[in-house]
Design an enzyme around this catalytic site. Structure first.
Site, PDB file in Angstrom:
ATOM      1  N   HIS A 133     104.150  17.950  35.565  1.00  0.00           N
ATOM      2  CA  HIS A 133     104.864  16.753  35.099  1.00  0.00           C
ATOM      3  C   HIS A 133     104.439  16.413  33.664  1.00  0.00           C
ATOM      4  O   HIS A 133     105.282  16.079  32.825  1.00  0.00           O
ATOM      5  CB  HIS A 133     104.537  15.535  35.975  1.00  0.00           C
ATOM      6  CG  HIS A 133     104.997  15.616  37.395  1.00  0.00           C
ATOM      7  ND1 HIS A 133     104.138  15.608  38.476  1.00  0.00           N
ATOM      8  CD2 HIS A 133     106.249  15.679  37.924  1.00  0.00           C
ATOM      9  CE1 HIS A 133     104.834  15.648  39.596  1.00  0.00           C
ATOM     10  NE2 HIS A 133     106.119  15.712  39.296  1.00  0.00           N
ATOM     11  N   LYS A 174     109.838   6.956  52.989  1.00  0.00           N
ATOM     12  CA  LYS A 174     109.025   8.140  52.699  1.00  0.00           C
ATOM     13  C   LYS A 174     107.550   7.805  52.866  1.00  0.00           C
ATOM     14  O   LYS A 174     107.112   6.700  52.531  1.00  0.00           O
ATOM     15  CB  LYS A 174     109.312   8.597  51.259  1.00  0.00           C
ATOM     16  CG  LYS A 174     108.979  10.055  51.029  1.00  0.00           C
ATOM     17  CD  LYS A 174     109.515  10.531  49.705  1.00  0.00           C
ATOM     18  CE  LYS A 174     108.769  11.776  49.259  1.00  0.00           C
ATOM     19  NZ  LYS A 174     109.157  12.248  47.951  1.00  0.00           N
ATOM     20  N   ARG A 186     111.353  24.366  37.587  1.00  0.00           N
ATOM     21  CA  ARG A 186     110.261  25.352  37.612  1.00  0.00           C
ATOM     22  C   ARG A 186     110.755  26.748  37.933  1.00  0.00           C
ATOM     23  O   ARG A 186     110.228  27.730  37.442  1.00  0.00           O
ATOM     24  CB  ARG A 186     109.223  24.954  38.680  1.00  0.00           C
ATOM     25  CG  ARG A 186     108.415  23.751  38.340  1.00  0.00           C
ATOM     26  CD  ARG A 186     107.690  23.241  39.550  1.00  0.00           C
ATOM     27  NE  ARG A 186     108.651  22.836  40.572  1.00  0.00           N
ATOM     28  CZ  ARG A 186     108.345  22.157  41.648  1.00  0.00           C
ATOM     29  NH1 ARG A 186     107.099  21.811  41.897  1.00  0.00           N
ATOM     30  NH2 ARG A 186     109.271  21.802  42.520  1.00  0.00           N
ATOM     31  N   SER A 204     103.372  18.717  43.629  1.00  0.00           N
ATOM     32  CA  SER A 204     102.515  17.673  44.213  1.00  0.00           C
ATOM     33  C   SER A 204     102.199  18.025  45.667  1.00  0.00           C
ATOM     34  O   SER A 204     101.073  17.840  46.128  1.00  0.00           O
ATOM     35  CB  SER A 204     103.224  16.316  44.171  1.00  0.00           C
ATOM     36  OG  SER A 204     103.548  15.965  42.859  1.00  0.00           O
TER      37      SER A 204
HETATM   38  O1  PNS Z   1     109.583  14.010  42.400  1.00  0.00           O
HETATM   39  P1  PNS Z   1     110.771  14.105  43.293  1.00  0.00           P
HETATM   40  O2  PNS Z   1     110.444  13.630  44.675  1.00  0.00           O
HETATM   41  O3  PNS Z   1     111.401  15.476  43.268  1.00  0.00           O
HETATM   42  O4  PNS Z   1     111.880  13.074  42.682  1.00  0.00           O
HETATM   43  C1  PNS Z   1     113.120  12.900  43.311  1.00  0.00           C
HETATM   44  C2  PNS Z   1     113.881  11.711  42.704  1.00  0.00           C
HETATM   45  C3  PNS Z   1     113.015  10.473  42.669  1.00  0.00           C
HETATM   46  C4  PNS Z   1     114.306  12.054  41.297  1.00  0.00           C
HETATM   47  C5  PNS Z   1     115.158  11.489  43.570  1.00  0.00           C
HETATM   48  O5  PNS Z   1     114.782  11.441  44.913  1.00  0.00           O
HETATM   49  C6  PNS Z   1     115.905  10.214  43.236  1.00  0.00           C
HETATM   50  O6  PNS Z   1     116.439  10.071  42.165  1.00  0.00           O
HETATM   51  N1  PNS Z   1     115.947   9.277  44.184  1.00  0.00           N
HETATM   52  C7  PNS Z   1     116.604   7.999  44.017  1.00  0.00           C
HETATM   53  C8  PNS Z   1     117.711   7.823  45.054  1.00  0.00           C
HETATM   54  C9  PNS Z   1     119.070   8.280  44.526  1.00  0.00           C
HETATM   55  O7  PNS Z   1     119.510   7.866  43.472  1.00  0.00           O
HETATM   56  N2  PNS Z   1     119.768   9.135  45.323  1.00  0.00           N
HETATM   57  C10 PNS Z   1     121.113   9.585  45.055  1.00  0.00           C
HETATM   58  C11 PNS Z   1     121.269  10.652  43.988  1.00  0.00           C
HETATM   59  S1  PNS Z   1     120.384  12.122  44.268  1.00  0.00           S
END
Ligand code: PNS
Length: 162
Positions: free
Chosen positions: A19, A43, A92, A130
């Site tokens: 990150h 979560k 990645r 992570s």
């Molecule tokens: O680090 P991560 O867990 O891969 O991040 C995922 C994240 C936070 C970018 C994604 O889960 C997110 O944007 N969640 C917010 C909910 C949302 O907007 N969902 C609909 C579109 S995907």
């Protein structure tokens, strides 16, 4: 000229050097990056939102171009709130592509104005996540080169208590 700002959303449970690498690369393109930690009540996180934010703030405390924030609910609603039109995400490997592509298109279908920019981390972080970092520490190992020193310390403390 107006400031170029992007949001880099994620769970950051915890932040890894992968990150950090993406944030550094993002700052070559943007004047400011908002690192936004998601709080999703359904979560199960290892680190609470407060812990994740404290770690993020400490990691970037001397870097005014990096803002630490959090959001809940839809990412696009958060973007509207912050008046930012660009999301940064790291890619990645090919395995990331499918889910990232879906998320970018889902976000676009809700809010067509927003763009997602993908940045590729250093190859040395291409396998760092992570989830795997937590697994290694949980099982008694350590990967100090893959996380900021504070995260290494916090992971050791977390699993020593359990
Ligand atoms: O680090 P991560 O867990 O891969 O991040 C995922 C994240 C936070 C970018 C994604 O889960 C997110 O944007 N969640 C917010 C909910 C949302 O907007 N969902 C609909 C579109 S995907």
């Amino acid at each position: 000229m107006s400031e170029k700002i992007a949001v880099y959303p994620g769970s950051y449970d915890p932040i890894t050097n992968g990150h950090v690498d993406i944030i550094k690369r993002g700052l070559k393109i943007f004047d400011k990056i908002i690192v936004a930690a998601l709080e999703n009540p359904s979560k199960c996180y290892l680190f609470s939102l407060e812990e994740r934010l404290n770690i993020l703030k400490e990691c970037f405390k001397d870097q005014p171009a990096i803002e630490i924030d959090f959001f809940g609910g839809l990412l696009v609603e958060y973007l509207k709130l912050k008046k930012v039109g660009t999301v940064v995400r790291g890619l990645r490997a090919i395995s990331d592509f499918e889910i990232e592509f879906q998320m970018a298109l889902m976000n676009r279908s809700i809010e067509p104005e927003f763009e997602t920019i993908f940045l590729v981390p250093s190859i040395k972080y291409s396998f760092v996540s992570s989830r795997l970092v937590k697994e290694v520490y949980k099982l008694g190992g350590e990967v100090t080169a893959m996380v900021p020193p504070l995260v290494d310390q916090k992971l050791k403390e977390k699993y020593a208590k359990k």
